[in-house]
Enzyme design. Structure first.
Site, PDB file in Angstrom:
ATOM      1  N   ARG A  71       0.759  -1.133   0.024  1.00 23.46           N
ATOM      2  CA  ARG A  71       0.011  -0.061  -0.088  1.00 23.46           C
ATOM      3  C   ARG A  71       0.948   1.238   0.097  1.00 23.46           C
ATOM      4  O   ARG A  71       2.011   1.294   0.630  1.00 23.46           O
ATOM      5  CB  ARG A  71      -0.792  -0.094   1.217  1.00 23.46           C
ATOM      6  N   TYR A 202      -1.131  -3.587  -7.274  1.00 24.07           N
ATOM      7  CA  TYR A 202      -0.986  -4.568  -5.969  1.00 24.07           C
ATOM      8  C   TYR A 202      -2.196  -4.292  -4.950  1.00 24.07           C
ATOM      9  O   TYR A 202      -2.702  -3.314  -4.175  1.00 24.07           O
ATOM     10  CB  TYR A 202       0.240  -3.824  -5.019  1.00 24.07           C
ATOM     11  N   HIS A 231     -10.504  -2.474  11.659  1.00 28.42           N
ATOM     12  CA  HIS A 231      -9.404  -3.133  11.107  1.00 28.42           C
ATOM     13  C   HIS A 231      -9.225  -4.401  11.927  1.00 28.42           C
ATOM     14  O   HIS A 231      -8.273  -4.326  12.714  1.00 28.42           O
ATOM     15  CB  HIS A 231      -8.114  -2.217  10.828  1.00 28.42           C
ATOM     16  N   ALA A 254       0.357  -6.355   9.363  1.00 26.34           N
ATOM     17  CA  ALA A 254       1.383  -7.456   9.511  1.00 26.34           C
ATOM     18  C   ALA A 254       1.904  -7.396  11.010  1.00 26.34           C
ATOM     19  O   ALA A 254       3.019  -7.543  11.240  1.00 26.34           O
ATOM     20  CB  ALA A 254       2.660  -6.975   8.454  1.00 26.34           C
ATOM     21  N   CYS A 255       0.752  -7.321  11.886  1.00 26.20           N
ATOM     22  CA  CYS A 255       0.944  -7.378  13.236  1.00 26.20           C
ATOM     23  C   CYS A 255       0.315  -8.729  13.805  1.00 26.20           C
ATOM     24  O   CYS A 255      -0.056  -8.840  15.116  1.00 26.20           O
ATOM     25  CB  CYS A 255       0.638  -6.221  14.163  1.00 26.20           C
ATOM     26  N   LYS A 257      -2.982 -10.471  13.014  1.00 26.53           N
ATOM     27  CA  LYS A 257      -4.504 -10.679  12.880  1.00 26.53           C
ATOM     28  C   LYS A 257      -4.642 -12.217  12.260  1.00 26.53           C
ATOM     29  O   LYS A 257      -5.258 -12.936  12.703  1.00 26.53           O
ATOM     30  CB  LYS A 257      -5.117  -9.701  11.907  1.00 26.53           C
ATOM     31  N   THR A 258      -4.358 -12.264  11.102  1.00 28.63           N
ATOM     32  CA  THR A 258      -4.250 -13.677  10.293  1.00 28.63           C
ATOM     33  C   THR A 258      -3.745 -14.693  11.217  1.00 28.63           C
ATOM     34  O   THR A 258      -4.692 -15.696  11.561  1.00 28.63           O
ATOM     35  CB  THR A 258      -3.778 -13.739   8.959  1.00 28.63           C
ATOM     36  N   ASN A 259      -2.726 -14.546  11.915  1.00 27.39           N
ATOM     37  CA  ASN A 259      -2.068 -15.533  12.705  1.00 27.39           C
ATOM     38  C   ASN A 259      -3.038 -15.760  13.943  1.00 27.39           C
ATOM     39  O   ASN A 259      -3.524 -17.002  14.407  1.00 27.39           O
ATOM     40  CB  ASN A 259      -0.943 -15.182  13.252  1.00 27.39           C
ATOM     41  N   ASN A 373       6.336  -8.353   1.915  1.00 24.60           N
ATOM     42  CA  ASN A 373       4.903  -8.476   1.901  1.00 24.60           C
ATOM     43  C   ASN A 373       4.305  -9.206   0.742  1.00 24.60           C
ATOM     44  O   ASN A 373       3.199  -8.827   0.315  1.00 24.60           O
ATOM     45  CB  ASN A 373       4.534  -6.861   1.639  1.00 24.60           C
ATOM     46  N   ARG A 375       2.052 -12.499  -0.560  1.00 23.97           N
ATOM     47  CA  ARG A 375       0.846 -12.556   0.058  1.00 23.97           C
ATOM     48  C   ARG A 375       0.180 -13.918  -0.736  1.00 23.97           C
ATOM     49  O   ARG A 375       0.776 -13.996  -1.877  1.00 23.97           O
ATOM     50  CB  ARG A 375      -0.064 -11.654  -0.121  1.00 23.97           C
ATOM     51  N   ARG A 406       2.970  -3.712  17.766  1.00 22.82           N
ATOM     52  CA  ARG A 406       4.362  -4.175  17.972  1.00 22.82           C
ATOM     53  C   ARG A 406       5.124  -3.220  19.006  1.00 22.82           C
ATOM     54  O   ARG A 406       5.360  -2.181  18.456  1.00 22.82           O
ATOM     55  CB  ARG A 406       5.140  -4.257  16.647  1.00 22.82           C
ATOM     56  N   GLY A 500       0.400 -19.892  18.658  1.00 15.45           N
ATOM     57  CA  GLY A 500      -0.576 -20.833  19.347  1.00 15.45           C
ATOM     58  C   GLY A 500      -0.661 -20.301  20.864  1.00 15.45           C
ATOM     59  O   GLY A 500      -1.797 -20.511  21.563  1.00 15.45           O
TER      60      GLY A 500
HETATM   61  P1  GTP Z   1      -2.306  -7.733   7.592  1.00 14.24           P
HETATM   62  O1  GTP Z   1      -2.713  -8.862   6.453  1.00 14.24           O
HETATM   63  O2  GTP Z   1      -1.151  -6.897   6.835  1.00 14.24           O
HETATM   64  O3  GTP Z   1      -3.357  -6.818   7.886  1.00 14.24           O
HETATM   65  O4  GTP Z   1      -1.705  -8.520   8.603  1.00 14.24           O
HETATM   66  P2  GTP Z   1      -2.108  -9.240   9.961  1.00 14.24           P
HETATM   67  O5  GTP Z   1      -2.253  -8.508  10.984  1.00 14.24           O
HETATM   68  O6  GTP Z   1      -3.145 -10.369   9.420  1.00 14.24           O
HETATM   69  O7  GTP Z   1      -0.672 -10.057  10.275  1.00 14.24           O
HETATM   70  P3  GTP Z   1      -0.334 -11.446  10.211  1.00 14.24           P
HETATM   71  O8  GTP Z   1      -0.878 -12.515  11.084  1.00 14.24           O
HETATM   72  O9  GTP Z   1      -0.321 -11.797   8.607  1.00 14.24           O
HETATM   73  O10 GTP Z   1       1.387 -11.862  10.691  1.00 14.24           O
HETATM   74  C1  GTP Z   1       2.180 -10.675  10.303  1.00 14.24           C
HETATM   75  C2  GTP Z   1       3.545 -11.095  10.482  1.00 14.24           C
HETATM   76  O11 GTP Z   1       3.594 -11.271  12.162  1.00 14.24           O
HETATM   77  C3  GTP Z   1       3.987 -12.618  10.162  1.00 14.24           C
HETATM   78  O12 GTP Z   1       5.391 -12.608   9.802  1.00 14.24           O
HETATM   79  C4  GTP Z   1       3.821 -13.394  11.477  1.00 14.24           C
HETATM   80  O13 GTP Z   1       4.797 -14.501  11.574  1.00 14.24           O
HETATM   81  C5  GTP Z   1       4.077 -12.414  12.595  1.00 14.24           C
HETATM   82  N1  GTP Z   1       3.389 -12.739  13.575  1.00 14.24           N
HETATM   83  C6  GTP Z   1       1.870 -12.969  13.894  1.00 14.24           C
HETATM   84  N2  GTP Z   1       1.755 -13.303  15.262  1.00 14.24           N
HETATM   85  C7  GTP Z   1       2.790 -13.445  15.777  1.00 14.24           C
HETATM   86  C8  GTP Z   1       3.218 -13.525  17.273  1.00 14.24           C
HETATM   87  O14 GTP Z   1       2.339 -13.909  18.187  1.00 14.24           O
HETATM   88  N3  GTP Z   1       4.335 -13.434  17.702  1.00 14.24           N
HETATM   89  C9  GTP Z   1       5.378 -13.008  16.947  1.00 14.24           C
HETATM   90  N4  GTP Z   1       6.698 -12.826  17.337  1.00 14.24           N
HETATM   91  N5  GTP Z   1       5.254 -12.860  15.543  1.00 14.24           N
HETATM   92  C10 GTP Z   1       3.996 -12.901  15.190  1.00 14.24           C
HETATM   93  C1  SPV Z   2      -3.051  -4.488   5.279  1.00 17.21           C
HETATM   94  O1  SPV Z   2      -1.981  -3.999   4.806  1.00 17.21           O
HETATM   95  O2  SPV Z   2      -3.476  -4.373   6.380  1.00 17.21           O
HETATM   96  C2  SPV Z   2      -3.388  -5.703   4.560  1.00 17.21           C
HETATM   97  C3  SPV Z   2      -2.822  -5.914   3.160  1.00 17.21           C
HETATM   98  O3  SPV Z   2      -4.529  -6.325   5.076  1.00 17.21           O
HETATM   99  S1  SPV Z   2      -3.743  -4.903   2.021  1.00 17.21           S
HETATM  100  O4  SPV Z   2      -4.952  -5.421   1.307  1.00 17.21           O
HETATM  101  O5  SPV Z   2      -2.590  -4.530   1.033  1.00 17.21           O
HETATM  102  O6  SPV Z   2      -4.117  -3.696   2.710  1.00 17.21           O
HETATM  103 MN    MN Z   3      -4.858  -5.655   7.175  1.00 20.49          MN
END
Ligand code: GTP
Ligand code: SPV
Ligand code: MN
Length: 590
Positions: A71, A202, A231, A254-255, A257-259, A373, A375, A406, A500
């Site tokens: 983005r 993108y 979000h 990337a902090c 959420k998906t995890n 980044n 995906r 973070r 986990g």
């Molecule tokens: P967007 O799709 O950009 O909104 O990201 P997101 O918030 O869904 O983040 P995602 O779960 O994809 O995690 C992003 C990064 O953070 C990855 O590289 C993960 O490995 C890392 N990560 C996720 N959960 C943890 C955690 O509990 N501890 C640590 N150290 N890293 C984590």
């Molecule tokens: C984010 O950046 O928070 C994402 C990926 O989830 S994007 O769709 O590029 O915004």
């Molecule tokens: Mn997002």
């Protein structure tokens, strides 16, 4: 040929086509036949590459331009009529001026290309909460991604025509043009319910149903209509009694959420019967239900997840979700067996491979193969832990809202706000280190209230007010928490194991929300006693946990100064309530 008699839709499509002048206009009906034909066409042109049919059936690889991998917040605009309505945290330009500027860029931009008309719906179109849009694009990659991320096609047009106001749809226009960075614009016109995106190919810049609509435009609509677009991931935590309790959590891009949304409980918890069900991994639309609780739907149909770091240990559910019918963007191409790879997938980087740029690559020179980044775009329904309520039209009732980011030092592993208003304060002071999800420096701490800094479609001061107002209208509001998985030790290593193991924290949160766990009051809010978070079968000592839960008053006094500076941006739009909360915090820290 148009697929609808909807005059408003047809008139707008014609107007946009007369500006962009494509050779052809193709309506997307949502059928598998049409999508298959487009896949074949996209493979033939080299835009996407079909991966190993046995190992990754229905999967494709796409590489974006090297200058177009995330983005672009500095080129993203909220063009409300008044600058004041966009506020100090958004780029703004007068809409008349912006339209004039963009019209020149779009003029003839689709010559020699095809314009695809994608009718899309956020949440199931039959849901009372659905919002409809049309995206026009000259990219098949966008069509194929939107087909995964949203509900598309004739089904949507039918629902739009049957709706209260068939002319009420979001108008999304996307043209790749020359992928020219200098002329890249991602522009929201909230009052026109319109989004114009140009010169990018993108993710969040071009899948207009996602951040542009479901957050920027939807947050504006939500404020006017009395609901919230956030979000946030949504998950259900099932306890050994079989009760499923839902939480929504806002972390910046990337902090995690998906995890968190699809976490697998640690073995000891699994044995006891704990399960996590994923409702959504990125966006939540929240409304007050007839029962006085806050209810959430996931407006999306797929996951656009970060690839690097995803593996069988960190997130097996995500990995299993993207074994078929998935589009990979900017990952490593393994030429030996026509599959893919990324950093952190396993310890065996392919020897015969191309990196995300398409260059011959092997890891021995120390360079990364996949873009940080990079995906995967995968259908949510393929997730092994997808919730039975994923498509429930009314959504799921939320017991806890969680903020997090973070932070290497300040924020403890978890704490709870004293009440809703204090919770809004906790969300408003969120800060996090920047990541590769947006262009720019990585690892710099910045304020990112509610993880919405890049996504709020109006004045952030008004957004805080809207949060406070919502609190008054929810008879039975969720409890509000803050988490931080990212505290580091003196060597810069993460102290908390995360992934986990985060279930141990979630469990405390949910039990707190139901009045089943204790807490102690501290200067920043309610904290668990270390004994209240189970360390059973975990290689973390009680002292380490105590350390993770500690609040360093000196650091927090510095923090309060930063909050003052940040709040000053909002002038008299900053709610008095938040100023009071800041004073209370300072008193508690004195
Ligand atoms: P967007 O799709 O950009 O909104 O990201 P997101 O918030 O869904 O983040 P995602 O779960 O994809 O995690 C992003 C990064 O953070 C990855 O590289 C993960 O490995 C890392 N990560 C996720 N959960 C943890 C955690 O509990 N501890 C640590 N150290 N890293 C984590
Ligand atoms: C984010 O950046 O928070 C994402 C990926 O989830 S994007 O769709 O590029 O915004
Ligand atoms: Mn997002």
């Amino acid at each position: 040929m148009s697929l609808t008699n909807n005059k408003a839709v047809n008139a707008w499509v014609e107007e946009m086509a007369s500006m962009t002048r494509p050779d052809e206009v193709v309506w997307i009906d949502g059928s598998e036949e049409q999508l298959n034909a487009l896949r074949a066409q996209s493979v033939a042109s080299g835009e996407i590459l079909e991966l190993n049919r046995e190992k990754l059936p229905g999967c494709y690889l796409h590489r974006t331009a090297v200058n177009d991998v995330a983005r672009v917040e500095h080129r993203t605009f909220i063009c409300s009529r008044k600058q004041e309505d966009a506020g100090p945290t958004n780029n703004w330009m007068d809409p008349v001026e912006m339209y004039a500027k963009l019209r020149k860029l779009y003029d003839g931009a689709m010559k020699g290309r095809t314009m695809y008309v994608i009718p899309f719906s956020m949440t199931v179109p039959e849901s009372p909460f659905a919002k409809f849009g049309i995206e026009l694009t000259d990219s098949i990659y966008v069509v194929l991604n939107m087909a995964i991320m949203t509900r598309i096609g004739v089904r949507v047009l039918k629902c739009l025509d049957a709706s209260k106001d068939p002319s009420d749809f979001t108008k999304g226009l996307h043209a790749k043009a020359g992928i020219d960075e200098e002329n890249r614009y991602i522009v929201q016109f909230p009052e026109d319910n319109a989004i114009w995106s140009i010169n990018s190919g993108y993710g969040g810049n071009v899948l207009l149903g996602k951040k542009c609509f479901a957050l920027r435009i939807a947050s504006y609509l939500g404020r006017n209509e009395g609901w919230m677009a956030e979000h946030m991931l949504i998950l259900g935590l099932e306890n050994p009694k079989g009760e499923v309790r839902y939480v929504a959590a806002a972390f910046p891009s990337a902090c995690g959420k998906t995890n968190l949304a699809m976490l697998i409980p640690p073995e000891v918890y699994k044995k006891k019967g704990y399960k996590v069900w994923c409702v959504g991994d990125d966006i939540a639309w929240l409304r007050v239900g007839p029962d006085g609780r806050l209810w959430a739907v996931n407006p999306e149909a797929g996951f656009f997840g970060v690839a690097p770091g995803t593996n069988m240990k960190s997130n097996p559910n995500a990995l299993q979700t993207c074994q078929k019918n998935t589009i990979f963007t900017n990952v490593v191409h393994n030429l030996d067996d026509n599959t893919i790879w990324w950093e952190g997938l396993d310890k065996n980087p392919p020897k015969n491979a191309l990196n995300w740029k398409g260059e011959k690559w092997d890891s021995s020179d120390g360079s990364v193969g996949a873009h940080p980044n990079s995906r995967f775009t995968a259908p949510a329904a393929q997730c092994p832990c997808i919730s039975s309520e994923f498509e429930a039209p009314q959504g799921v009732p939320i017991s806890a809202l969680i903020f997090g980011g973070r932070r290497a030092k300040t924020a403890p592993l978890v704490y709870q706000s004293r009440d809703w208003d204090h919770g809004v304060f906790v969300g408003s002071i969120m800060a996090s280190e920047t990541t590769a999800a947006a262009a720019g420096a990585v690892g710099v701490v910045r304020r990112d209230p509610m993880a919405m800094l890049p996504f709020c479609g109006y004045h952030m001061g008004d957004y805080f007010t809207h949060w406070l107002e919502m609190g008054k209208n929810i008879p039975n509001p969720p409890k509000i928490f803050n988490v931080n998985w990212f505290r580091t030790d003196e060597n810069g290593k993460f102290i908390w194991p995360g992934y986990g193991e985060n279930l141990r924290v979630l469990d405390w949160i949910v039990r707190r929300a139901f009045g089943e766990a204790d807490a102690v009051e501290g200067p920043i809010g309610w904290l668990p006693r270390a004994e209240d978070i189970s360390l059973e079968d975990l290689d973390v000592s009680l002292d380490t946990l105590k350390n993770l839960l500690s609040v360093d008053k000196t650091l927090w006094r510095e923090e309060a100064k930063g909050i003052h500076e940040f709040y000053a941006k909002f002038g008299d739009k900053l709610p008095a309530k938040l100023k009071e909360e800041l004073s209370t915090l300072e008193k508690n820290l004195a």
